[in-house]
Scaffold this motif. Structure first.
Motif, PDB file in Angstrom:
ATOM      1  N   ARG A 208       0.831  -1.205   0.000  1.00  0.00           N
ATOM      2  CA  ARG A 208       0.000   0.000   0.000  1.00  0.00           C
ATOM      3  C   ARG A 208       0.863   1.251   0.000  1.00  0.00           C
ATOM      4  O   ARG A 208       0.510   2.272  -0.622  1.00  0.00           O
ATOM      5  CB  ARG A 208      -0.923  -0.010   1.212  1.00  0.00           C
ATOM      6  N   GLU A 211       2.037   1.707  -3.503  1.00  0.00           N
ATOM      7  CA  GLU A 211       0.917   2.113  -4.351  1.00  0.00           C
ATOM      8  C   GLU A 211       0.580   3.586  -4.145  1.00  0.00           C
ATOM      9  O   GLU A 211       0.329   4.323  -5.107  1.00  0.00           O
ATOM     10  CB  GLU A 211      -0.295   1.243  -4.040  1.00  0.00           C
ATOM     11  N   ARG A 212       0.588   4.019  -2.872  1.00  0.00           N
ATOM     12  CA  ARG A 212       0.304   5.424  -2.599  1.00  0.00           C
ATOM     13  C   ARG A 212       1.392   6.329  -3.177  1.00  0.00           C
ATOM     14  O   ARG A 212       1.114   7.389  -3.733  1.00  0.00           O
ATOM     15  CB  ARG A 212       0.178   5.649  -1.091  1.00  0.00           C
ATOM     16  N   GLN A 213       2.659   5.875  -3.042  1.00  0.00           N
ATOM     17  CA  GLN A 213       3.760   6.655  -3.595  1.00  0.00           C
ATOM     18  C   GLN A 213       3.636   6.760  -5.115  1.00  0.00           C
ATOM     19  O   GLN A 213       3.878   7.822  -5.706  1.00  0.00           O
ATOM     20  CB  GLN A 213       5.092   5.998  -3.232  1.00  0.00           C
ATOM     21  N   ARG A 214       3.236   5.674  -5.749  1.00  0.00           N
ATOM     22  CA  ARG A 214       3.047   5.711  -7.201  1.00  0.00           C
ATOM     23  C   ARG A 214       1.954   6.706  -7.589  1.00  0.00           C
ATOM     24  O   ARG A 214       2.084   7.447  -8.564  1.00  0.00           O
ATOM     25  CB  ARG A 214       2.684   4.318  -7.718  1.00  0.00           C
ATOM     26  N   ALA A 215       0.869   6.693  -6.829  1.00  0.00           N
ATOM     27  CA  ALA A 215      -0.232   7.618  -7.124  1.00  0.00           C
ATOM     28  C   ALA A 215       0.226   9.062  -6.982  1.00  0.00           C
ATOM     29  O   ALA A 215      -0.106   9.923  -7.814  1.00  0.00           O
ATOM     30  CB  ALA A 215      -1.412   7.335  -6.195  1.00  0.00           C
ATOM     31  N   GLU A 216       1.003   9.328  -5.926  1.00  0.00           N
ATOM     32  CA  GLU A 216       1.517  10.680  -5.725  1.00  0.00           C
ATOM     33  C   GLU A 216       2.467  11.060  -6.852  1.00  0.00           C
ATOM     34  O   GLU A 216       2.437  12.189  -7.358  1.00  0.00           O
ATOM     35  CB  GLU A 216       2.229  10.771  -4.373  1.00  0.00           C
ATOM     36  N   ARG A 218       2.386   9.908  -9.866  1.00  0.00           N
ATOM     37  CA  ARG A 218       1.599  10.137 -11.075  1.00  0.00           C
ATOM     38  C   ARG A 218       1.000  11.537 -11.074  1.00  0.00           C
ATOM     39  O   ARG A 218       0.973  12.216 -12.106  1.00  0.00           O
ATOM     40  CB  ARG A 218       0.495   9.083 -11.202  1.00  0.00           C
ATOM     41  N   LEU A 219       0.508  11.964  -9.921  1.00  0.00           N
ATOM     42  CA  LEU A 219      -0.069  13.306  -9.826  1.00  0.00           C
ATOM     43  C   LEU A 219       0.982  14.373 -10.101  1.00  0.00           C
ATOM     44  O   LEU A 219       0.739  15.343 -10.829  1.00  0.00           O
ATOM     45  CB  LEU A 219      -0.680  13.512  -8.435  1.00  0.00           C
ATOM     46  N   ASP A 222       1.881  14.183 -13.823  1.00  0.00           N
ATOM     47  CA  ASP A 222       0.833  14.727 -14.684  1.00  0.00           C
ATOM     48  C   ASP A 222       0.790  16.249 -14.609  1.00  0.00           C
ATOM     49  O   ASP A 222       0.470  16.916 -15.600  1.00  0.00           O
ATOM     50  CB  ASP A 222      -0.530  14.154 -14.295  1.00  0.00           C
TER      51      ASP A 222
END
Length: 675
Positions: A208, A211-216, A218-219, A222
């Motif tokens: 997790r 996964e959270r680091q990846r989401a951050e 990506r933001l 982007d």
């Protein structure tokens, strides 16, 4: 009477003893169960504390590395194992590898150094070694004795560090193995089911965190990257450029440069093939520029550190490059030439080959810059200079360009005001029929009369009106004013063949989707017979989008308007489809007329154009006739219509009456055809 006691019944004593033994055994059993329960409860409590501790770290730690480091230490402490280590799984170009990290928990660093050094040198494929097998299976693996397993590739270093047993487990995101954690101890240890369950839960928590680091990430990505090409966007580019400028202020010996890249003719490609094709082309251009920037040779000879460039897309068809370490501006020119060369090969878009090129402007830190916006502005100015000099080239910024840019900005501002204040006037140049020796029409030519009375000719302002879009408003005014004048002339000077009015239509005007309706509305407003209007377009208009050109010309032809190709011979018309366009006339450019007596090639071009026009049934109008021999030569070649200073300069509307009232300048039938 005395009372005497009898001895207990042996049977009762045995029964009592057995009962006491049963109670003792039951009590011992209860104590054992209780003690076991307390121990299990304690272990469970410890497991929960470990999980809670790692979960808290997962939520609060600023980075994945910090979370993993904390988890390694906490698990080693709980397990009483002296060594823990982490791998991250990375995929590049379709190949997945396990990269050893510097994330460790080591109880005795000196003793474990041989194993640690061997581990950090690893770069494992999936299925290779203990970590690779865990990555492949997605399940934990326990090794009671590492020396007994052939797949364990670090036996020698493990023996040198006294390692006997180990285990490893995956860090999962769904079914994906994102990392692998391994632990080792100096004693043989049998598999522990409870421990395996615990580390499985730890793996979920750590997954997790990743996964959270990846989401951050990506933001962040982007927000700082172009969604189409995945290149850095304007915001990120300016941020990096400001960092380089700040570094240059601290150390003036550090030189850098900015390249401003603008694709040539992209709008034509985008409009003719559609936006999806345009996006595809931009994506391919980004990849090709990136590959060229990553070329094997360095930017500066014998200066490997110089090969540090950042390519970004600013928007539309504009790209920029930051060269953050160069030896002198010539290095930037060399890179610009390499980027331009990379675009010369065709692109395949929507199944067809497309050619494009780029105009590149360069600004270097040798000019001295305080802000990113300033150097980017000057690179843009240099790019514009490259455009004006013929495109598909690069130009290095200098202060003369800046002065020219300021002058251009002032001109643009004054033109906007001039359109608002109606400072433009039309002059009219007569078109002469050599057969009838009469004026058969006029060409409307725009002039800018400034408030101080100065008359500015179109060569000085038409190009900038085209580039800024001001040509749409100016062109509409010219069309309306010319039609109004033509309508008045036809009423005042009625003829069997009414006087015509020729009006130039710019490429941007012709690209307007409602062009035909604009012309229809103007004719209706001014009362001009459509047959009295000649619209002139350049050759470049006819090749941009042949299908649309043919359709628009057909509509205008149906309306009754006549069409001419202006400056014919100076462009790149395709004769294969010229015959299919509903045209009425070709106009020979004045540059050929001016040189026809001195340049055999110009004379040959005129003869070719006239032959083409005759074959297509088109009229020929020669422009720029200034001397008698040019007129007689053109007449001898069969050219009927002509305009030029020999007969009359362009005149304002008030002088047209006198021009029509007097006979035109007559030619001596025996005049010389030699100039």
């Amino acid at each position: 009477m005395s009372i005497t006691s009898e001895p207990d019944d042996p049977v009762d004593l045995n029964r009592l003893q057995r009962r006491l033994e049963r109670e003792r055994a039951a009590r011992l059993e209860m104590e054992t169960v209780y003690e076991k329960g307390l121990r299990e409860l304690y272990l469970r409590e410890q497991e929960l504390r470990v999980l809670q501790d790692i979960s808290t770290a997962t939520n609060l730690s600023p980075s994945v590395r910090d979370t993993f480091h904390h988890a390694l230490g906490r698990l080693c402490e709980y397990m009483a194992w002296p060594l823990g280590h982490a791998y991250f799984v990375e995929t590049h170009d379709g190949a997945t590898r396990l990269k050893s990290t510097t994330l460790w928990h080591v109880q005795d660093p000196e003793k474990m150094e041989p194993f640690r050094a061997a581990t950090e040198a690893l770069d494992l494929a999936v299925g290779e070694g203990l970590p690779g097998m865990v990555c492949q299976s997605g399940k934990a693996i326990w090794l009671p004795d590492v020396d007994s397993k052939t797949f364990f590739v670090r036996k020698a270093s493990a023996a040198a560090s006294g390692i006997r047993a180990g285990c490893a487990f995956p860090v999962l995101i769904g079914e994906e193995t994102a990392a692998v954690i391994e632990f080792y101890t100096e004693r043989s240890v049998a598999p522990d089911t409870a421990l395996l369950k615990l580390i499985g839960q730890v793996g979920t928590h750590l997954g997790r965190a990743i996964e959270r680091q990846r989401a951050e990430n990506r933001l962040i990505h982007d927000a700082s990257h172009d969604p189409l090409t995945a290149l850095p966007n304007r915001s990120l580019f300016l941020d990096r450029l400001n960092q380089v400028i700040a570094r240059g202020k601290r150390n003036p010996q550090i030189l850098f440069a900015v390249l401003f890249i603008d694709l040539d003719r992209f709008k034509i490609i985008n409009d003719s093939l559609g936006h999806f094709a345009g996006d595809d082309l931009l994506t391919q251009v980004g990849h090709r520029l990136q590959n060229a920037l990553r070329g094997d040779d360095t930017i500066a000879a014998n200066h490997a550190a110089a090969h540090t460039g950042t390519l970004a897309r600013l928007g539309g068809d504009e790209f920029t490059v930051l060269l953050s370490d160069i030896k002198d501006p010539s290095d930037a020119v060399r890179v610009a030439n390499r980027l331009g060369e990379a675009l010369r090969h065709p692109f395949v878009v929507d199944g067809q080959e497309i050619y494009t090129s780029a105009s590149i402007g360069i600004a270097s830190s040798t000019s001295g810059y305080e802000t990113a916006e300033a150097i980017l502005r000057d690179a843009d100015i240099a790019m514009y200079r490259a455009k004006t000099l013929g495109k598909a080239r690069c130009e290095l910024f200098d202060q003369d360009m800046y002065a020219a840019a300021l002058q251009r900005l002032a001109l643009e501002t004054n033109l906007r005001r001039a359109i608002q204040n109606e400072e433009f006037v039309l002059h009219y140049q007569p078109i002469i029929s050599l057969r009838t020796q009469t004026v058969v029409g006029f060409e409307a030519l725009v002039r800018w009369r400034k408030p101080d009375g100065e008359l500015v000719y179109p060569d000085e302002f038409i190009k900038i009106t085209e580039e800024t879009g001001l040509i749409l408003a100016l062109g509409h005014w010219v069309l309306r004013e010319a039609c109004r004048t033509a309508s008045a002339l036809q009423t005042q000077y009625p003829r069997e063949n009414p006087l015509t009015m020729s009006v130039n239509i710019s490429p941007r005007q012709f690209a307007q989707p409602d062009l035909v309706e604009q012309i229809r509305s103007t004719l209706r407003e001014t009362g001009l017979d459509p047959h009295g209007l000649r619209l002139e377009i350049t050759e470049s208009v006819t090749i941009d989008d042949p299908n649309r050109v043919a359709s628009v010309l057909a509509e205008l032809k149906e309306l009754g308007v006549r069409m001419s190709i202006d400056d014919f011979g100076t462009g790149y018309s395709s004769l294969s489809y010229l015959h299919s366009l509903p045209l009425d006339a070709l106009k020979i450019d004045q540059s050929f007329v001016a040189k026809m007596g001195k340049d055999a090639e110009s004379l040959h071009i005129i003869q070719t154009i006239m032959g083409l026009a005759n074959n297509l049934g088109l009229e020929i109008i020669a422009e720029g006739a200034e001397i008698a021999c040019q007129v007689t030569k053109l007449q001898s070649m069969g050219c009927e219509f002509i305009q030029g200073f020999y007969f009359s300069k362009p005149v304002d509307a008030t002088a047209i009456a006198a021009l029509l009232a007097n006979p035109i300048r007559q030619m001596d039938s025996k005049g010389s055809t030699e100039c």
